[in-house]
Design a protein around this motif. Sequence first.
Motif, PDB file in Angstrom:
ATOM      1  N   ARG A   1      45.933  41.460  90.887  1.00  0.00           N
ATOM      2  CA  ARG A   1      45.585  41.358  89.465  1.00  0.00           C
ATOM      3  C   ARG A   1      44.761  42.541  88.965  1.00  0.00           C
ATOM      4  O   ARG A   1      44.968  43.021  87.852  1.00  0.00           O
ATOM      5  CB  ARG A   1      44.802  40.065  89.219  1.00  0.00           C
ATOM      6  CG  ARG A   1      44.422  39.866  87.752  1.00  0.00           C
ATOM      7  CD  ARG A   1      43.833  38.498  87.509  1.00  0.00           C
ATOM      8  NE  ARG A   1      43.488  38.307  86.111  1.00  0.00           N
ATOM      9  CZ  ARG A   1      42.937  37.197  85.616  1.00  0.00           C
ATOM     10  NH1 ARG A   1      42.688  36.179  86.414  1.00  0.00           N
ATOM     11  NH2 ARG A   1      42.654  37.112  84.332  1.00  0.00           N
ATOM     12  N   TYR A   2      43.828  43.031  89.792  1.00  0.00           N
ATOM     13  CA  TYR A   2      42.875  44.034  89.315  1.00  0.00           C
ATOM     14  C   TYR A   2      43.003  45.400  89.969  1.00  0.00           C
ATOM     15  O   TYR A   2      42.257  46.309  89.608  1.00  0.00           O
ATOM     16  CB  TYR A   2      41.443  43.526  89.534  1.00  0.00           C
ATOM     17  CG  TYR A   2      41.118  42.294  88.747  1.00  0.00           C
ATOM     18  CD1 TYR A   2      40.816  42.365  87.385  1.00  0.00           C
ATOM     19  CD2 TYR A   2      41.117  41.042  89.357  1.00  0.00           C
ATOM     20  CE1 TYR A   2      40.514  41.234  86.657  1.00  0.00           C
ATOM     21  CE2 TYR A   2      40.809  39.890  88.627  1.00  0.00           C
ATOM     22  CZ  TYR A   2      40.503  39.993  87.288  1.00  0.00           C
ATOM     23  OH  TYR A   2      40.213  38.861  86.565  1.00  0.00           O
ATOM     24  N   GLY A   3      43.919  45.568  90.908  1.00  0.00           N
ATOM     25  CA  GLY A   3      43.955  46.799  91.664  1.00  0.00           C
ATOM     26  C   GLY A   3      42.925  46.752  92.773  1.00  0.00           C
ATOM     27  O   GLY A   3      42.200  45.772  92.917  1.00  0.00           O
ATOM     28  N   SER A   4      42.848  47.797  93.568  1.00  0.00           N
ATOM     29  CA  SER A   4      41.917  47.793  94.697  1.00  0.00           C
ATOM     30  C   SER A   4      40.610  48.490  94.321  1.00  0.00           C
ATOM     31  O   SER A   4      40.594  49.397  93.494  1.00  0.00           O
ATOM     32  CB  SER A   4      42.540  48.474  95.914  1.00  0.00           C
ATOM     33  OG  SER A   4      42.862  49.821  95.618  1.00  0.00           O
ATOM     34  N   PRO A   5      39.501  48.088  94.963  1.00  0.00           N
ATOM     35  CA  PRO A   5      38.211  48.715  94.695  1.00  0.00           C
ATOM     36  C   PRO A   5      38.018  49.975  95.529  1.00  0.00           C
ATOM     37  O   PRO A   5      38.819  50.267  96.432  1.00  0.00           O
ATOM     38  CB  PRO A   5      37.222  47.625  95.129  1.00  0.00           C
ATOM     39  CG  PRO A   5      37.923  46.992  96.298  1.00  0.00           C
ATOM     40  CD  PRO A   5      39.390  47.002  95.946  1.00  0.00           C
ATOM     41  N   GLU A   6      36.934  50.678  95.250  1.00  0.00           N
ATOM     42  CA  GLU A   6      36.583  51.814  96.095  1.00  0.00           C
ATOM     43  C   GLU A   6      36.105  51.325  97.461  1.00  0.00           C
ATOM     44  O   GLU A   6      36.382  51.954  98.479  1.00  0.00           O
ATOM     45  CB  GLU A   6      35.486  52.643  95.428  1.00  0.00           C
ATOM     46  CG  GLU A   6      35.914  53.256  94.095  1.00  0.00           C
ATOM     47  CD  GLU A   6      34.766  53.949  93.396  1.00  0.00           C
ATOM     48  OE1 GLU A   6      33.920  54.563  94.092  1.00  0.00           O
ATOM     49  OE2 GLU A   6      34.700  53.885  92.148  1.00  0.00           O
TER      50      GLU A   6
END
Length: 227
Positions: free
Chosen positions: A84-89
Amino acid sequence: NRELYGLEKPKGTVKAKKEMPFLAARRHQYWTCDVRYLKGHKLGHRAYVISVLDNHSRAVLSSAVTRTQDLASYLSVLYAAVERYGSPEALVTDGGGVFRARQARVVYEALGIAKHEIERGRPWQSYIETHFNIQRRMADWHFAKAGSWADLVDAHERFVEDYNAQEHWAHREREDGRRSPAEVLGFVSGVRHGEEELARAFFSARFVRVLDSLGYARFRNWRLYGA
């Protein structure tokens, strides 16, 4: 009473001097994931909440009530957040085995996620600990009233919606007037991945199961056999 729910700082509270090592300067810089064991429900079996939180906005990105705290349950929640949100750093967890598992490390590497851990014996370094304390105050009474698994799931979903929509004390001084986790998160996403890329990253952990000496695959409380 917003102080009761932990969304505002009680009067007279001394400002904490502990330094938070994973303080985020932007959305999707750090996500934190953890597992909470649910007590007090009357369903006669174990229940857990697995959640992923964005440290900057304090928004819950993905959360589920599960019967187990195994690797498959954890990765299914992480998958929902990334989809849903993409991946984080970076992703922050404690030293739990599911977070360190080989299959999980494969996912982190494939998606370019740096993996960090809080220090042993310092749970306050995890932003999700504060969130779980709010959950205890706001949702545990409803969890205890659940008469079925569906009721428990519904109570959890209502809590997540309410939590994300209500004002959070951490955002009280924002100049843009955004006060709730959902408002601060907005429409900003992390690194987006295509459906095929996500399938490749999560495939081995989501679909491959180890057979025992008799050729059975274990799923929760069942042993399955196919020919």
